[in-house]
Design a protein around this motif. Sequence first.
Motif, PDB file in Angstrom:
ATOM      1  N   LEU A   1       0.115 -23.561   6.899  1.00  0.00           N
ATOM      2  CA  LEU A   1       1.322 -24.015   6.217  1.00  0.00           C
ATOM      3  C   LEU A   1       0.983 -24.516   4.817  1.00  0.00           C
ATOM      4  CD1 LEU A   1       3.133 -26.104   8.998  1.00  0.00           C
ATOM      5  CD2 LEU A   1       3.740 -23.823   8.191  1.00  0.00           C
TER       6      LEU A   1
ATOM      7  N   ASN B   1      -2.362 -28.045   7.908  1.00  0.00           N
ATOM      8  CA  ASN B   1      -1.512 -27.796   9.069  1.00  0.00           C
ATOM      9  C   ASN B   1      -1.402 -26.302   9.347  1.00  0.00           C
ATOM     10  OD1 ASN B   1      -0.614 -30.579   9.639  1.00  0.00           O
ATOM     11  ND2 ASN B   1       0.350 -30.436   7.630  1.00  0.00           N
ATOM     12  N   TYR B   2      -1.443 -25.962  10.631  1.00  0.00           N
ATOM     13  CA  TYR B   2      -1.372 -24.574  11.073  1.00  0.00           C
ATOM     14  C   TYR B   2      -0.273 -24.411  12.123  1.00  0.00           C
ATOM     15  CZ  TYR B   2      -6.245 -24.303   9.347  1.00  0.00           C
ATOM     16  OH  TYR B   2      -7.381 -24.343   8.599  1.00  0.00           O
ATOM     17  N   ILE B   3       0.255 -23.194  12.199  1.00  0.00           N
ATOM     18  CA  ILE B   3       1.031 -22.743  13.349  1.00  0.00           C
ATOM     19  C   ILE B   3       0.145 -21.750  14.089  1.00  0.00           C
ATOM     20  CG2 ILE B   3       3.153 -21.693  14.172  1.00  0.00           C
ATOM     21  CD1 ILE B   3       3.550 -24.331  12.719  1.00  0.00           C
TER      22      ILE B   3
ATOM     23  N   ILE C   1       3.452 -14.424  14.629  1.00  0.00           N
ATOM     24  CA  ILE C   1       3.336 -15.392  13.547  1.00  0.00           C
ATOM     25  C   ILE C   1       3.013 -14.624  12.265  1.00  0.00           C
ATOM     26  CG2 ILE C   1       2.022 -17.348  12.636  1.00  0.00           C
ATOM     27  CD1 ILE C   1       1.634 -18.313  15.420  1.00  0.00           C
TER      28      ILE C   1
ATOM     29  N   ASN D   1      -0.594 -19.469  17.790  1.00  0.00           N
ATOM     30  CA  ASN D   1      -0.182 -18.928  19.076  1.00  0.00           C
ATOM     31  C   ASN D   1      -1.438 -18.695  19.921  1.00  0.00           C
ATOM     32  OD1 ASN D   1       0.656 -17.422  21.287  1.00  0.00           O
ATOM     33  ND2 ASN D   1       2.171 -16.249  20.135  1.00  0.00           N
TER      34      ASN D   1
ATOM     35  N   LEU E   1       4.288 -21.954  20.815  1.00  0.00           N
ATOM     36  CA  LEU E   1       3.584 -22.102  19.544  1.00  0.00           C
ATOM     37  C   LEU E   1       3.077 -23.531  19.410  1.00  0.00           C
ATOM     38  CD1 LEU E   1       5.835 -20.133  17.010  1.00  0.00           C
ATOM     39  CD2 LEU E   1       4.014 -19.280  18.509  1.00  0.00           C
TER      40      LEU E   1
ATOM     41  N   LEU F   1       1.619 -26.593  16.789  1.00  0.00           N
ATOM     42  CA  LEU F   1       1.390 -27.142  15.462  1.00  0.00           C
ATOM     43  C   LEU F   1       0.063 -27.873  15.520  1.00  0.00           C
ATOM     44  CD1 LEU F   1       2.263 -27.921  12.569  1.00  0.00           C
ATOM     45  CD2 LEU F   1       3.443 -29.894  13.565  1.00  0.00           C
TER      46      LEU F   1
ATOM     47  N   LEU G   1       7.608 -29.030  14.342  1.00  0.00           N
ATOM     48  CA  LEU G   1       7.797 -27.597  14.552  1.00  0.00           C
ATOM     49  C   LEU G   1       9.092 -27.347  15.303  1.00  0.00           C
ATOM     50  CD1 LEU G   1       6.788 -24.638  14.579  1.00  0.00           C
ATOM     51  CD2 LEU G   1       5.482 -25.210  16.639  1.00  0.00           C
TER      52      LEU G   1
ATOM     53  N   SER H   1       9.497 -19.601   8.228  1.00  0.00           N
ATOM     54  CA  SER H   1       8.523 -18.505   8.270  1.00  0.00           C
ATOM     55  C   SER H   1       9.092 -17.232   7.660  1.00  0.00           C
ATOM     56  CB  SER H   1       8.100 -18.236   9.719  1.00  0.00           C
ATOM     57  OG  SER H   1       9.217 -17.840  10.505  1.00  0.00           O
TER      58      SER H   1
ATOM     59  N   VAL I   1       9.650 -25.501  10.136  1.00  0.00           N
ATOM     60  CA  VAL I   1       8.930 -26.769  10.180  1.00  0.00           C
ATOM     61  C   VAL I   1       9.718 -27.778   9.363  1.00  0.00           C
ATOM     62  CG1 VAL I   1       6.783 -27.983   9.675  1.00  0.00           C
ATOM     63  CG2 VAL I   1       6.719 -25.591  10.416  1.00  0.00           C
TER      64      VAL I   1
ATOM     65  N   TYR J   1      10.133 -19.219  13.026  1.00  0.00           N
ATOM     66  CA  TYR J   1       9.955 -20.633  13.286  1.00  0.00           C
ATOM     67  C   TYR J   1      10.213 -21.411  11.997  1.00  0.00           C
ATOM     68  CZ  TYR J   1       5.356 -20.011  11.079  1.00  0.00           C
ATOM     69  OH  TYR J   1       4.354 -19.713  10.199  1.00  0.00           O
TER      70      TYR J   1
END
Length: 423
Positions: A160, A147-149, A422, A151, A129, A131, A175, A204, A187, A185
Amino acid sequence: MASSSSILTSPKQKNSPSIDAVLGSDDLTTEILLRVPPKAVLGFKLVSKKWLSIISKTSFATRHTLLNPHTISALLLRVSFFFKELPTHKYVSLDVDGRSLAYFSHDFLDFDPTNNPGCICISQSCNGLLLCSKCRWHLPERFQPINYIFNPTTRQFAMLPPPPDDGQFFDSIQLVFDPSESSCYRVVCTQFFTSELKIYVFSSETKDWKLCVSQENFEYLPINFTDGVSWNDAVHWISPMGNGFSFLLDKECLETIPRPPLPENWQEQNFRYFGESGGHLYFIGVLEGNQSPDDLNKGIVSPAMSHDQIPDQSIVVYTMERGFSKWFVKYCLHVKAFVMAYPEITEDEDLAASPFSAEKGSVRLLSFIDGDNDERPLLVMEILGEIISYCFKDKTFKKILRLPFKHANCCAFNYSETLSFIG
């Protein structure tokens, strides 16, 4: 012999009873697909509606993630040039077949359909994953990134929510994702201002931030909060002098990190790298002299003995025991090995005198990659505009990539493929 894909997709092909048995059993098909590499599994979605249904289930992604080891298969490079405002990203495969480099498509990080203005950059990588952060350059609040997570294997992403903040604190996020422990996950957001430390954790599972640490009069160490490392269900920060602390997620508390067995003459400029790979924590630095792991673990430091142009220095790799009790030296690499492989290092008198100099050295450490069974301990470096790797097992160098310009700022992120969902 016909390929398995042609057998499965051709309507004119008469299948054998054994193939019909496999195709007719969802359980057996699932068990087979669970053992197929992530990217190949995604391609099998096109075989039939039944396979699409099996592979698309969250439960399948969770089981597949648990069954398949997370071997680092590539490096994600973020390359910046002083004359370009936006960095570029490159995907570098670590396969042994010689195909080392594949460029990202131009829209690789363009995964947000809302098209929020800004440039997305990779900030961290953790077990498949990423960040990612998007800075809104032209807006008044441009210093507040989105901010993103993300895949990259499945192209799934989640934005986020911003952590609680009254505007006084500097935020740094990390992360945390260990698929062997959980499919969720987390953060960790670290906020520090003057002497006050706050740590929030986003899950998450709950989709919310939780204040876990609020400590005034925090004894601040000269560390960079943006350089946190996720390992063993905790986030760790360490200073160039080897002092640091950890935030334990299960206990929601801080603990001091044991200091590596550094020699008395250790200085801040000796530090080069702090990271995780293969389930181990690593601290890497440069020592004078031709060192050996056995001697260093016994407290014996060899003095520098070089009398020629080539300096007497070694890169020393320290690793933390799983029980978090102490560090020990695992690998050493003498600088003369670099000069033999790259004699051009000695062409510049300043670089030859100190190729590992933190200020103007010709060798920069980017990453360390270790395997579960020591099959591929790799040290990844930038040398005079080239990205190269050194394998401690067979003591060989391998050229990975030549950068367009020698003077580029390059960051490397370890990457492994995963079907992790995700939400």
